[in-house]
Design a protein around this motif. Structure first.
Motif, mmCIF file in Angstrom:
data_model
loop_
_atom_site.group_PDB
_atom_site.id
_atom_site.type_symbol
_atom_site.label_atom_id
_atom_site.label_comp_id
_atom_site.label_asym_id
_atom_site.label_seq_id
_atom_site.Cartn_x
_atom_site.Cartn_y
_atom_site.Cartn_z
ATOM 1 N N ALA A 195 0.929 -0.762 0.527
ATOM 2 C CA ALA A 195 0.207 0.072 0.089
ATOM 3 C C ALA A 195 0.984 0.846 -0.147
ATOM 4 O O ALA A 195 1.985 0.935 0.529
ATOM 5 C CB ALA A 195 -0.930 -0.107 1.447
ATOM 6 N N PHE A 231 -0.349 6.632 2.830
ATOM 7 C CA PHE A 231 -1.334 6.591 3.840
ATOM 8 C C PHE A 231 -1.087 5.922 4.691
ATOM 9 O O PHE A 231 -1.522 5.626 5.717
ATOM 10 C CB PHE A 231 -1.747 5.296 2.227
ATOM 11 C CG PHE A 231 -2.868 6.217 1.413
ATOM 12 C CD1 PHE A 231 -2.856 6.991 0.907
ATOM 13 C CD2 PHE A 231 -4.227 5.154 0.473
ATOM 14 C CE1 PHE A 231 -3.006 8.075 -0.351
ATOM 15 C CE2 PHE A 231 -4.354 6.150 -0.691
ATOM 16 C CZ PHE A 231 -4.098 7.051 -0.939
ATOM 17 N N THR A 262 -5.163 12.972 2.109
ATOM 18 C CA THR A 262 -5.255 12.127 1.254
ATOM 19 C C THR A 262 -5.388 11.889 0.194
ATOM 20 O O THR A 262 -4.818 11.475 -0.952
ATOM 21 C CB THR A 262 -5.309 10.357 1.970
ATOM 22 O OG1 THR A 262 -6.514 10.169 2.180
ATOM 23 C CG2 THR A 262 -3.877 10.423 3.490
ATOM 24 N N GLY A 263 -6.999 12.488 0.605
ATOM 25 C CA GLY A 263 -7.470 12.357 -0.904
ATOM 26 C C GLY A 263 -8.681 10.894 -1.493
ATOM 27 O O GLY A 263 -8.918 10.693 -2.088
ATOM 28 N N SER A 264 -8.251 10.298 -0.599
ATOM 29 C CA SER A 264 -8.648 8.920 -0.521
ATOM 30 C C SER A 264 -10.211 8.804 0.212
ATOM 31 O O SER A 264 -10.423 8.941 1.365
ATOM 32 C CB SER A 264 -8.261 7.678 0.069
ATOM 33 O OG SER A 264 -8.886 6.469 0.078
ATOM 34 N N LEU A 265 -11.032 8.710 -0.626
ATOM 35 C CA LEU A 265 -13.023 9.482 -0.154
ATOM 36 C C LEU A 265 -13.060 7.857 0.846
ATOM 37 O O LEU A 265 -13.232 7.666 1.627
ATOM 38 C CB LEU A 265 -13.835 9.626 -0.759
ATOM 39 C CG LEU A 265 -15.212 9.480 -0.679
ATOM 40 C CD1 LEU A 265 -15.116 9.981 0.618
ATOM 41 C CD2 LEU A 265 -16.430 9.596 -1.115
ATOM 42 N N PRO A 266 -12.642 6.425 -0.073
ATOM 43 C CA PRO A 266 -12.702 5.195 1.242
ATOM 44 C C PRO A 266 -12.322 5.395 2.257
ATOM 45 O O PRO A 266 -12.765 4.549 3.100
ATOM 46 C CB PRO A 266 -12.308 4.078 0.235
ATOM 47 C CG PRO A 266 -12.388 5.230 -1.316
ATOM 48 C CD PRO A 266 -11.966 6.448 -0.926
ATOM 49 N N MET A 267 -10.636 5.596 1.807
ATOM 50 C CA MET A 267 -10.428 6.201 3.614
ATOM 51 C C MET A 267 -11.175 7.183 5.155
ATOM 52 O O MET A 267 -11.444 6.676 6.081
ATOM 53 C CB MET A 267 -8.834 6.538 3.670
ATOM 54 C CG MET A 267 -7.943 6.524 4.778
ATOM 55 S SD MET A 267 -5.802 6.529 3.889
ATOM 56 C CE MET A 267 -5.900 5.638 3.197
ATOM 57 N N ALA A 306 -6.919 0.877 2.656
ATOM 58 C CA ALA A 306 -6.230 0.985 0.797
ATOM 59 C C ALA A 306 -4.301 -0.211 0.899
ATOM 60 O O ALA A 306 -3.965 -1.012 -0.301
ATOM 61 C CB ALA A 306 -4.918 2.137 1.401
#
Length: 335
Positions: A76, A80, A141-146, A199
C-alpha cells in the motif's frame, strides 16, 4: 577434544524488541512523529501544550507502527500508512483524554493525567481538537474510501465506550459482553490501522482486518492483565479503576468462573457506582489467587497466535515478519 557425533546446540535467534521493529521502518516513524507535531500546531496556545502533555510522554505508538508496517508488507502507499498512523495516534490520544475525565483517571504514562494539570474542560476540548485533526489528516490523502472507513471506525469506537458505560455495575456481565465491548472500543481502530484504512487491496483486506481484530483483542486483554497485576508505579496509569467504576475485565470474569465464591462476592458488592478502592484491591488480590491473571494471559496469547495465522496470505518479507513479532510482543510486554 570433541566427541564424535556431537553437535553444537541450535542457535536460538534473539527475541526481537519493539525497538527492532521501529528501526525497520524508522524513516516512516520519523515522518509520523513530525506529522503529529504539525497536527498539534494551533494559534491557541493551550492546545499544543495540552496535546504535548500526552503525546510528548511517548507511549508505545502501536497504531502508527502497525499502519506503516502493514503498508510496507502489503505494498500500500507508504504516505497512506503514515497518514493512517498519525490519525490513529491522534484518535487514541483523544480517547485517553476523554477516558481520564469519564473515569476520574489520575495517572497516565507514569505522570499526572492531563486533567490533573489542565482541568477537565480543556482536556475534553483538546481531545475534540485531536479528533478533528485526525479526520483532516485522512481527508488530505484525497481517498474518500479511507475517510469513510475512518468514520465507521470512530462510530464503532464510540459505541463500544457507551456500551461499556451502560454495562458498568452490571453484576451479571459475561465474558461475551466483555469481548463485544473491546472489539469496538479497541480492536476496531487497530484493525483499521492493519488494513491501512482499506488501502491494502481486496486480496489482503480481509486477512489484515482479521489480524488487526485479533491483535486488538489480545492487546486490550494484556492491558487489563497489567491493570490487575500491577501497581500504579509499574503500570504507569491509575489501576483498579475499572472495578471502582463497576466494570469487570477479563481477568476478574475468568477468576469468577474459576472460583464461584469469588463470583458471588463480586455480584453482591458490585453496584451502579462500582466498589471502593480498598474493595477493588481485595478483589484483584483474589483474582490473582484464583488464576484469573494466568487464564486471561493465556487467552491473549491464543489471540496473538490467531493473528499470526492470518498473515500467511501476506507475501513473505521482513515487514510481514515484523507484524508477526508485533502480535507476540504486544501481549508479552511488561508495561
Amino acid at each position: 577434544m570433541s566427541v564424535v557425533g556431537s553437535s553444537a546446540p541450535p542457535r536460538i535467534p534473539p527475541r526481537p524488541l519493539v525497538e527492532d521493529l521501529v528501526a525497520l521502518v524508522g524513516a516512516e516513524m520519523r515522518l509520523v512523529e513530525a506529522r503529529l507535531a504539525e497536527r498539534l500546531e494551533s494559534p491557541v496556545g493551550a492546545i499544543p501544550q495540552v496535546g504535548a502533555h500526552l503525546l510528548g510522554a511517548g507511549g508505545k505508538r502501536l497504531r502508527p507502527l502497525l499502519a506503516v508496517l502493514s503498508a510496507r508488507a502489503s505494498g500500500a502507499p507508504v504516505d497512506f500508512g503514515v497518514a493512517v498512523g498519525c490519525a490513529a495516534e491522534l484518535i487514541h490520544t483523544a480517547t485517553l483524554y476523554h477516558d481520564d475525565v469519564v473515569d476520574d483517571g489520575r495517572v497516565r504514562r507514569g505522570r499526572p493525567a492531563a486533567r490533573m494539570v489542565f482541568g477537565n474542560g480543556i482536556v475534553v476540548l483538546v481531545g475534540d481538537f485531536c479528533l478533528a485533526r485526525a479526520l483532516e489528516t485522512v481527508a488530505l490523502t484525497g481517498s474518500l474510501p479511507m475517510v469513510q472507513s475512518l468514520a465507521t471506525t470512530v462510530t464503532e469506537m464510540a459505541e463500544g465506550e457507551v456500551a461499556q458505560l451502560e454495562r458498568a455495575g452490571n453484576p451479571d456481565a459475561t465474558v461475551e459482553d466483555y469481548f463485544r465491548v473491546i472489539d469496538r472500543k479497541t480492536a476496531s481502530l487497530i484493525a483499521w490501522c492493519a488494513r491501512v484504512g482499506g488501502a491494502v487491496g481486496p486480496a489482503l483486506d480481509g486477512p489484515l482486518e482479521r489480524y488487526g481484530r485479533a491483535l486488538g483483542r489480545a492487546f486490550q486483554i494484556a492491558d487489563d492483565v497489567l491493570d490487575a497485576d500491577a501497581d500504579e508505579a509499574t503500570a504507569g496509569k491509575s489501576v483498579g479503576l475499572d472495578l471502582q467504576e463497576g466494570k469487570l475485565t477479563l481477568p476478574v470474569l475468568l477468576a469468577c468462573e474459576a472460583d464461584p465464591a469469588l463470583g458471588r462476592r463480586v455480584r453482591a458488592q458490585l453496584g451502579d457506582k462500582g466498589v471502593s478502592a480498598n474493595v477493588a484491591a481485595e478483589i484483584l488480590s483474589e483474582t490473582r489467587r484464583a488464576g484469573g491473571i494466568v487464564l486471561a494471559r493465556d487467552k491473549a496469547l491464543a489471540l496473538a497466535a490467531e493473528a499470526v495465522i492470518e498473515l500467511e496470505l501476506v507475501p513473505p518479507s521482513p515487514f510481514r515478519d515484523a507484524l508477526r513479532d508485533l502480535a507476540v510482543l504486544s501481549v508479552e510486554r511488561k508495561s
